[in-house]
Design an enzyme around this catalytic site. Sequence first.
Site, PDB file in Angstrom:
ATOM      1  N   MET A   1       0.848  -1.185   0.000  1.00 17.89           N
ATOM      2  CA  MET A   1       0.000   0.000   0.000  1.00 17.89           C
ATOM      3  C   MET A   1       0.881   1.231   0.000  1.00 17.89           C
ATOM      4  O   MET A   1       1.894   1.255   0.663  1.00 17.89           O
ATOM      5  CB  MET A   1      -0.910  -0.003   1.224  1.00 17.89           C
ATOM      6  CG  MET A   1      -2.165   0.849   1.074  1.00 17.89           C
ATOM      7  SD  MET A   1      -1.938   2.606   1.369  1.00 17.89           S
ATOM      8  CE  MET A   1      -1.434   2.639   3.069  1.00 17.89           C
ATOM      9  N   CYS A   2       0.456   2.250  -0.754  1.00 19.04           N
ATOM     10  CA  CYS A   2       1.315   3.414  -0.925  1.00 19.04           C
ATOM     11  C   CYS A   2       0.483   4.674  -1.085  1.00 19.04           C
ATOM     12  O   CYS A   2      -0.721   4.626  -1.310  1.00 19.04           O
ATOM     13  CB  CYS A   2       2.197   3.258  -2.160  1.00 19.04           C
ATOM     14  SG  CYS A   2       3.185   1.758  -2.148  1.00 19.04           S
ATOM     15  N   GLY A   3       1.184   5.796  -0.983  1.00 17.43           N
ATOM     16  CA  GLY A   3       0.623   7.057  -1.418  1.00 17.43           C
ATOM     17  C   GLY A   3       1.224   7.365  -2.771  1.00 17.43           C
ATOM     18  O   GLY A   3       2.456   7.435  -2.905  1.00 17.43           O
TER      19      GLY A   3
END
Length: 611
Positions: A1-3
């Site tokens: 999961m990332c921005g």
Amino acid sequence: MCGIFCLLSLSPTHFEWDKSVHEHLKRRGPNWSQDLTVTGSSPCYQCLFSAHVLHMRGHLTPQPVQDSGGNVLVWNGEIFNGLPVLPKENDTVVFSQWLSSCSSPSEILSVLSSMRGPWGFVYYQKAGDYIWFGRDFFGRRSLLWKFDAGVLTLTSVAANTSLSNEFAWQEVPAVGVYRIDLKAAAEAGTVTFELYPWAYAGESVISLCSETVLESVPCGCTAIMNKSGLVLTTPVCPLNMSIPESINETETHQHAQPSVKDLDRLLSSREKNDVVNCLIDVLSEAVRRRVQSLPFEVQDLSPEEDTASVAILFSGGIDSMILAALADRHIPAHEPIDLLNVAFKLQEPKQQKESTKNHKKPKNKSPDSKPDDAAHRTFSPFDVPDRITGKAGVKELKDLNPGRRWNFVEINVTQEELQRMRQEHITHLVYPLETVLDDSIGCAVWFAARGTGFVMEDNEQRPFSSSAKVLLTGIGADEQLAGYSRHRVRFKMSGHEGLIQELAMELDRISSRNLGRDDRVIGDHGKEARFPYLDEDVVNHLNSLPVWEKADLSLPRGVGEKLLLRLAAKQLGLGQSAVLPKRAMQFGSRIAKMEDSREKASDRCRRLLTG
């Protein structure tokens, strides 16, 4: 999961971006941050890619990923099935390699159609000067867009400001993937999105999602259906629309308080038993994928390690209880499971205050008479309904597996802290949604996901903060199994046909109503939301069943809604939690009691305004 973040400037001299957005993105991805700029010539354009990585799979892989051909990927997703990802591999690398091998739109669409799991991405394809972007079929990962003064911005999370709404952020509709011809955009000075929509086999897509997209296209941009007529193949089958042949199908049967014995009687049928076991099998596998797809080093923890890698947003209701029972099957026995239970402080009842002031013995009562239990019961301002059912639920789980360490984390929120955290963080995460309901649920989920509270050990409170990066949430169960009160109303008015139409609408709008917001809110803590009830195999299985196998709204509350799930709970050995009626999070946690009781859920929330 990332921005993830991409800024496309059609005039390279204009190249800046909101630093407050950058700070929100960094909170989503604390393990790695990096920027990369790509410049095109004749005509000129410039792209800034920024990625902030939360390490979740295999070995840490920095982003943006740029391959040898100059293609660039920023990826916020998890591949749980479809494309092969080995335990030690990182799915960002796997996805990048698959995209690098594609030379045509149809090949890219084939890769995207085969993936199972939540995703949002932006991909720069150097050959041809294209940008591809989009969200998965259910919209389980957030992606926002905005076009302002020749600059298009795509981001996982934005910032809520008091500026004009003319260039406001909006959620990218999860109706397909989009492609931008960068050379054509630079020449025209504006952006046209080519849409490649999701479609069932043989379905016409001429006007399938044009209305949804047109309502959300940033001001100054246009969207068109791709001229080649290519589509993404939906990962699930259409909803079973069959209606039972029955008279008085809207008749409801009311009787005494529902009990576990009601489920026992329904389970006595072998045919019903088979249907229940099929659901348990497919849901168990969905949970397994989500609790075992972890950073590689986490899977090698020593037996002495006493921190959980998985937490559950936990009310003690049937959705979270089943997730906990199934997670128990697949998480190593020595590893704790954190159960995150949030409560918002109640005001002390007036009669309680009065009774503490008056210490005189009541008249007409002998000294030997026993005090009324209710009047003398110790009041706790955090004994909200979800706290009470949560404590009962953890007792059931301990009975199922007394050897497991179940960390029941009591997360208590005062009005002062709620107001402070809403202003500092939550208003920016809920945005661009803005209703009273979005505020209530967004705040409740944010505090629950933070996981800071206390646990009880030897009858004493101990401060506790959950370190689990993976958060399981039960969203999707009510939408598919008729768990909301509106489903019962629709059934009463229009029978099975009306109920089926309501359920079909639920999944169609879940991306815009819930999932983008929840991804932004949970991701703010550097944690990842995972949705077992929205696993493609689970949805496919439930879509294939006739509606009367999933719910029987002629039965009373606590039995009829989500009937199939209640039977599964009984089969798994759960007790009273299997017959708890549905209670919305904003009421169960009592956050709704803290605010203006005259508000409607659909009203615009003034508390989310920033000035």
